[in-house]
Design a protein around this motif. Structure first.
Motif, mmCIF file in Angstrom:
data_model
loop_
_atom_site.group_PDB
_atom_site.id
_atom_site.type_symbol
_atom_site.label_atom_id
_atom_site.label_comp_id
_atom_site.label_asym_id
_atom_site.label_seq_id
_atom_site.Cartn_x
_atom_site.Cartn_y
_atom_site.Cartn_z
ATOM 1 N N LEU A 1 0.897 -1.169 0.000
ATOM 2 C CA LEU A 1 0.000 0.000 0.000
ATOM 3 C C LEU A 1 0.928 1.209 0.000
ATOM 4 O O LEU A 1 1.477 1.597 1.013
ATOM 5 N N HIS A 2 1.119 1.791 -1.191
ATOM 6 C CA HIS A 2 2.214 2.725 -1.382
ATOM 7 C C HIS A 2 1.829 4.189 -1.561
ATOM 8 O O HIS A 2 2.689 5.058 -1.490
ATOM 9 N N THR A 3 0.543 4.499 -1.781
ATOM 10 C CA THR A 3 0.175 5.896 -1.993
ATOM 11 C C THR A 3 -1.200 6.187 -1.406
ATOM 12 O O THR A 3 -2.136 5.413 -1.603
ATOM 13 N N VAL A 4 -1.302 7.318 -0.697
ATOM 14 C CA VAL A 4 -2.563 7.809 -0.153
ATOM 15 C C VAL A 4 -2.642 9.289 -0.509
ATOM 16 O O VAL A 4 -1.669 10.024 -0.328
ATOM 17 N N ALA A 5 -3.801 9.718 -1.024
ATOM 18 C CA ALA A 5 -3.959 11.121 -1.413
ATOM 19 C C ALA A 5 -5.277 11.680 -0.896
ATOM 20 O O ALA A 5 -6.279 10.965 -0.842
ATOM 21 N N LEU A 6 -5.261 12.950 -0.539
ATOM 22 C CA LEU A 6 -6.450 13.708 -0.168
ATOM 23 C C LEU A 6 -6.589 14.807 -1.216
ATOM 24 O O LEU A 6 -5.627 15.541 -1.478
ATOM 25 N N PHE A 7 -7.762 14.906 -1.831
ATOM 26 C CA PHE A 7 -7.946 15.852 -2.928
ATOM 27 C C PHE A 7 -9.412 16.241 -3.036
ATOM 28 O O PHE A 7 -10.276 15.642 -2.411
ATOM 29 N N GLU B 1 -12.796 18.085 -7.740
ATOM 30 C CA GLU B 1 -12.356 18.726 -8.979
ATOM 31 C C GLU B 1 -10.948 18.312 -9.366
ATOM 32 O O GLU B 1 -10.437 18.726 -10.406
ATOM 33 N N GLY B 2 -10.287 17.519 -8.515
ATOM 34 C CA GLY B 2 -8.952 17.026 -8.827
ATOM 35 C C GLY B 2 -7.810 17.857 -8.281
ATOM 36 O O GLY B 2 -6.657 17.663 -8.675
ATOM 37 N N GLU B 3 -8.102 18.753 -7.349
ATOM 38 C CA GLU B 3 -7.051 19.565 -6.726
ATOM 39 C C GLU B 3 -6.418 18.778 -5.586
ATOM 40 O O GLU B 3 -7.088 18.439 -4.617
ATOM 41 N N LEU B 4 -5.136 18.495 -5.706
ATOM 42 C CA LEU B 4 -4.408 17.752 -4.683
ATOM 43 C C LEU B 4 -4.225 18.619 -3.442
ATOM 44 O O LEU B 4 -3.760 19.749 -3.529
ATOM 45 N N VAL C 1 -4.420 11.028 -8.826
ATOM 46 C CA VAL C 1 -5.512 11.960 -8.503
ATOM 47 C C VAL C 1 -6.402 12.177 -9.727
ATOM 48 O O VAL C 1 -7.629 12.184 -9.611
ATOM 49 N N GLY C 2 -5.813 12.321 -10.896
ATOM 50 C CA GLY C 2 -6.613 12.486 -12.109
ATOM 51 C C GLY C 2 -7.500 11.287 -12.371
ATOM 52 O O GLY C 2 -8.706 11.427 -12.643
ATOM 53 N N ASP D 1 -25.150 17.224 -3.235
ATOM 54 C CA ASP D 1 -23.928 17.977 -2.959
ATOM 55 C C ASP D 1 -22.708 17.073 -3.091
ATOM 56 O O ASP D 1 -22.708 15.931 -2.638
ATOM 57 N N GLU D 2 -21.665 17.632 -3.701
ATOM 58 C CA GLU D 2 -20.385 16.928 -3.792
ATOM 59 C C GLU D 2 -19.725 16.939 -2.417
ATOM 60 O O GLU D 2 -19.885 17.895 -1.659
ATOM 61 N N PRO D 3 -18.953 15.922 -2.098
ATOM 62 C CA PRO D 3 -18.167 15.997 -0.865
ATOM 63 C C PRO D 3 -17.103 17.088 -1.016
ATOM 64 O O PRO D 3 -16.739 17.456 -2.136
ATOM 65 N N ILE D 4 -16.620 17.585 0.088
ATOM 66 C CA ILE D 4 -15.570 18.607 0.051
ATOM 67 C C ILE D 4 -14.241 17.971 -0.346
ATOM 68 O O ILE D 4 -13.464 18.547 -1.096
ATOM 69 N N MET D 5 -13.981 16.767 0.174
ATOM 70 C CA MET D 5 -12.717 16.081 -0.080
ATOM 71 C C MET D 5 -12.948 14.607 -0.387
ATOM 72 O O MET D 5 -13.947 14.023 0.038
ATOM 73 N N LEU D 6 -11.984 14.036 -1.088
ATOM 74 C CA LEU D 6 -11.958 12.606 -1.381
ATOM 75 C C LEU D 6 -10.611 12.055 -0.935
ATOM 76 O O LEU D 6 -9.615 12.780 -0.924
ATOM 77 N N VAL D 7 -10.592 10.773 -0.575
ATOM 78 C CA VAL D 7 -9.327 10.087 -0.312
ATOM 79 C C VAL D 7 -9.179 8.971 -1.335
ATOM 80 O O VAL D 7 -10.165 8.355 -1.751
#
Length: 148
Positions: free
Chosen positions: A20-26, A29-32, A50-51, A89-95
């Protein structure tokens, strides 16, 4: 409140190298916002992740989770839930979590859900602050003249 140093530490704790090598919060709209990854993963890998995760979310948002096998391996996308005014409503953030295909989906989902739960309160506070920020004033464009 979200503090980037603490956030990076939190994301790093989710990693289980090398599988498990990568975790991102964005944002949707795709803004990291922040990420943690294995030292062998370049920032370009995270940008691609992220894209792709943004696209996966758009296609799977009705299920409230996205799980895809790709050239990058297992890719799981989950919203950070906050109180919403409207169902649409869209969530504010995604993981997003990215792992080798040897990692079971249920293990990835469990880690993603725990991370998202941990982020709910600070993201909700951020959401409230963003909602109360007035839009920037519009100024005349350069070369425009006021009418009198």
């Amino acid at each position: 409140m979200l503090n980037l140093a603490n956030l990076r530490t939190l994301l790093s704790r989710v990693l289980d190298l090398p599988t498990l090598h990568t975790v991102a919060l964005f944002t949707p709209e795709g803004e990291l916002v922040c990420y943690a990854s294995a030292p062998t993963k370049a920032k370009d890998h995270v940008r691609v992740l992220v894209g792709l995760s943004t696209e996966i979310w758009q296609e799977t948002r009705e299920q409230n989770i996205g799980m895809v096998d790709s050239e990058l391996g297992h890719l799981l996308v989950l919203p950070v839930e906050t109180p919403k005014k409207d169902e649409d409503d869209e969530p504010i953030m995604l993981v997003a979590l990215n792992s080798e295909t040897s990692v079971p989906w249920d293990e990835l989902e469990l880690k993603a859900r725990k991370l998202a739960e941990h982020l709910e309160k600070p993201v909700a506070q951020l959401s409230g602050m963003l909602a109360s920020v007035p839009p920037p004033p519009t100024s005349p464009r350069r070369g425009d003249r006021g009418t009198s």
